[in-house]
Design a protein around this motif. Structure first.
Motif, PDB file in Angstrom:
ATOM      1  N   ALA A  27     102.495 -23.189  44.839  1.00  0.00           N
ATOM      2  CA  ALA A  27     103.177 -23.727  43.651  1.00  0.00           C
ATOM      3  C   ALA A  27     104.595 -23.187  43.553  1.00  0.00           C
ATOM      4  CB  ALA A  27     102.391 -23.397  42.387  1.00  0.00           C
ATOM      5  N   LEU A  28     104.766 -21.903  43.841  1.00  0.00           N
ATOM      6  CA  LEU A  28     106.112 -21.320  43.800  1.00  0.00           C
ATOM      7  C   LEU A  28     107.030 -21.957  44.840  1.00  0.00           C
ATOM      8  CD1 LEU A  28     105.525 -17.505  43.237  1.00  0.00           C
ATOM      9  CD2 LEU A  28     106.683 -19.107  41.718  1.00  0.00           C
ATOM     10  N   LEU A  76     111.815 -28.075  44.629  1.00  0.00           N
ATOM     11  CA  LEU A  76     112.208 -29.074  43.628  1.00  0.00           C
ATOM     12  C   LEU A  76     113.389 -28.601  42.787  1.00  0.00           C
ATOM     13  CD1 LEU A  76     108.669 -30.248  42.491  1.00  0.00           C
ATOM     14  CD2 LEU A  76     110.369 -31.606  43.734  1.00  0.00           C
ATOM     15  N   ALA A  77     113.380 -27.329  42.421  1.00  0.00           N
ATOM     16  CA  ALA A  77     114.483 -26.780  41.626  1.00  0.00           C
ATOM     17  C   ALA A  77     115.789 -26.851  42.396  1.00  0.00           C
ATOM     18  CB  ALA A  77     114.176 -25.344  41.222  1.00  0.00           C
ATOM     19  N   SER A  78     115.715 -26.589  43.685  1.00  0.00           N
ATOM     20  CA  SER A  78     116.904 -26.654  44.527  1.00  0.00           C
ATOM     21  C   SER A  78     117.420 -28.088  44.645  1.00  0.00           C
ATOM     22  CB  SER A  78     116.568 -26.086  45.907  1.00  0.00           C
ATOM     23  OG  SER A  78     117.662 -26.210  46.762  1.00  0.00           O
ATOM     24  N   ASP A  86     118.528 -29.183  40.902  1.00  0.00           N
ATOM     25  CA  ASP A  86     119.271 -28.209  40.113  1.00  0.00           C
ATOM     26  C   ASP A  86     118.565 -27.950  38.780  1.00  0.00           C
ATOM     27  OD1 ASP A  86     121.361 -26.402  39.771  1.00  0.00           O
ATOM     28  OD2 ASP A  86     122.537 -27.847  38.612  1.00  0.00           O
ATOM     29  N   ALA A  87     117.251 -27.764  38.871  1.00  0.00           N
ATOM     30  CA  ALA A  87     116.424 -27.595  37.680  1.00  0.00           C
ATOM     31  C   ALA A  87     116.209 -26.125  37.348  1.00  0.00           C
ATOM     32  CB  ALA A  87     115.072 -28.261  37.905  1.00  0.00           C
ATOM     33  N   LYS A  88     115.871 -25.880  36.095  1.00  0.00           N
ATOM     34  CA  LYS A  88     115.485 -24.543  35.656  1.00  0.00           C
ATOM     35  C   LYS A  88     113.982 -24.408  35.828  1.00  0.00           C
ATOM     36  CE  LYS A  88     119.236 -24.059  32.499  1.00  0.00           C
ATOM     37  NZ  LYS A  88     119.803 -23.192  31.559  1.00  0.00           N
ATOM     38  N   VAL A  89     113.544 -23.186  36.152  1.00  0.00           N
ATOM     39  CA  VAL A  89     112.132 -22.920  36.376  1.00  0.00           C
ATOM     40  C   VAL A  89     111.685 -21.817  35.432  1.00  0.00           C
ATOM     41  CG1 VAL A  89     110.391 -22.151  38.045  1.00  0.00           C
ATOM     42  CG2 VAL A  89     112.289 -23.595  38.803  1.00  0.00           C
ATOM     43  N   ARG A  90     110.561 -22.050  34.779  1.00  0.00           N
ATOM     44  CA  ARG A  90     109.948 -21.025  33.918  1.00  0.00           C
ATOM     45  C   ARG A  90     108.595 -20.670  34.510  1.00  0.00           C
ATOM     46  NH1 ARG A  90     109.875 -19.204  28.265  1.00  0.00           N
ATOM     47  NH2 ARG A  90     111.970 -20.073  28.313  1.00  0.00           N
ATOM     48  N   VAL A 133     104.211 -27.539  37.611  1.00  0.00           N
ATOM     49  CA  VAL A 133     103.734 -27.372  38.986  1.00  0.00           C
ATOM     50  C   VAL A 133     102.723 -26.241  38.968  1.00  0.00           C
ATOM     51  CG1 VAL A 133     104.338 -26.797  41.361  1.00  0.00           C
ATOM     52  CG2 VAL A 133     105.937 -28.121  39.969  1.00  0.00           C
ATOM     53  N   MET A 134     101.491 -26.569  39.338  1.00  0.00           N
ATOM     54  CA  MET A 134     100.458 -25.542  39.313  1.00  0.00           C
ATOM     55  C   MET A 134      99.493 -25.713  40.476  1.00  0.00           C
ATOM     56  SD  MET A 134      98.378 -26.918  35.944  1.00  0.00           S
ATOM     57  CE  MET A 134      97.424 -25.445  35.801  1.00  0.00           C
ATOM     58  N   THR A 135      98.828 -24.631  40.819  1.00  0.00           N
ATOM     59  CA  THR A 135      97.810 -24.706  41.850  1.00  0.00           C
ATOM     60  C   THR A 135      96.449 -24.792  41.180  1.00  0.00           C
ATOM     61  OG1 THR A 135      97.763 -22.302  41.963  1.00  0.00           O
ATOM     62  CG2 THR A 135      99.100 -23.440  43.600  1.00  0.00           C
ATOM     63  N   SER A 136      95.476 -25.171  41.981  1.00  0.00           N
ATOM     64  CA  SER A 136      94.112 -25.261  41.482  1.00  0.00           C
ATOM     65  C   SER A 136      93.169 -24.880  42.606  1.00  0.00           C
ATOM     66  CB  SER A 136      93.826 -26.681  41.001  1.00  0.00           C
ATOM     67  OG  SER A 136      92.494 -26.796  40.548  1.00  0.00           O
ATOM     68  N   HIS A 137      92.076 -24.259  42.226  1.00  0.00           N
ATOM     69  CA  HIS A 137      91.036 -23.979  43.211  1.00  0.00           C
ATOM     70  C   HIS A 137      90.443 -25.299  43.658  1.00  0.00           C
ATOM     71  CE1 HIS A 137      91.003 -19.680  42.425  1.00  0.00           C
ATOM     72  NE2 HIS A 137      91.117 -19.973  41.146  1.00  0.00           N
TER      73      HIS A 137
END
Length: 142
Positions: free
Chosen positions: A20-21, A27-29, A32-36, A109-113
């Protein structure tokens, strides 16, 4: 296209957050998005409250904030576009959705098992986020 990306982080499984990271960084690159980065702490059950120190929740919050800062430094995301947050609440997916609304996220954006029999019947946090989010959700498989 995306201006604000939220990445929920489960500090109990740091290997699971890497995909996810990496996706959020890419995507941020591009946009040009901010990431929290967000970590959600569960509330201490009332029945355990008398057995833990009075400042237990504050200690947990501080430890999580320090761990989030370490992950942020290793994420490869430009520090000027990156922020972290730690929330505490009863429902992880509820806190994720609240944070997304608070920052005006247009992508989570998240991961899942991998799905298991119990998640088909009970649902997972990722499943709840996908169902109830008002923005796009990208679930990255490990």
């Amino acid at each position: 296209m995306y201006k604000s990306i939220l990445v929920p982080i489960d500090l109990s499984d740091t290997e699971l957050i890497k995909p996810a990271l990496a996706t959020a960084a890419s995507l941020a690159s591009c946009y040009d998005a901010k990431v929290r980065l967000l970590n959600v702490l569960q509330l201490t059950p009332v029945m355990l409250a008398e057995y833990v120190p009075a400042d237990f929740d504050a200690q947990q919050h501080e430890a999580a904030a320090q761990a989030m800062e370490a992950i942020a430094k290793e994420s490869g995301i430009d520090a000027a576009r990156l922020s972290t947050a730690v929330r505490q609440g009863g429902g992880i997916y509820h806190e994720i959705l609240e944070e997304a609304a608070a920052i005006g996220a247009d992508l989570i954006v998240m991961t899942s098992h991998r799905p298991a029999m119990r998640t088909y019947f009970l649902g997972s946090n990722a499943g709840h986020v996908v169902r109830y989010a008002t923005c796009s959700v990208l679930v990255v498989r490990h």
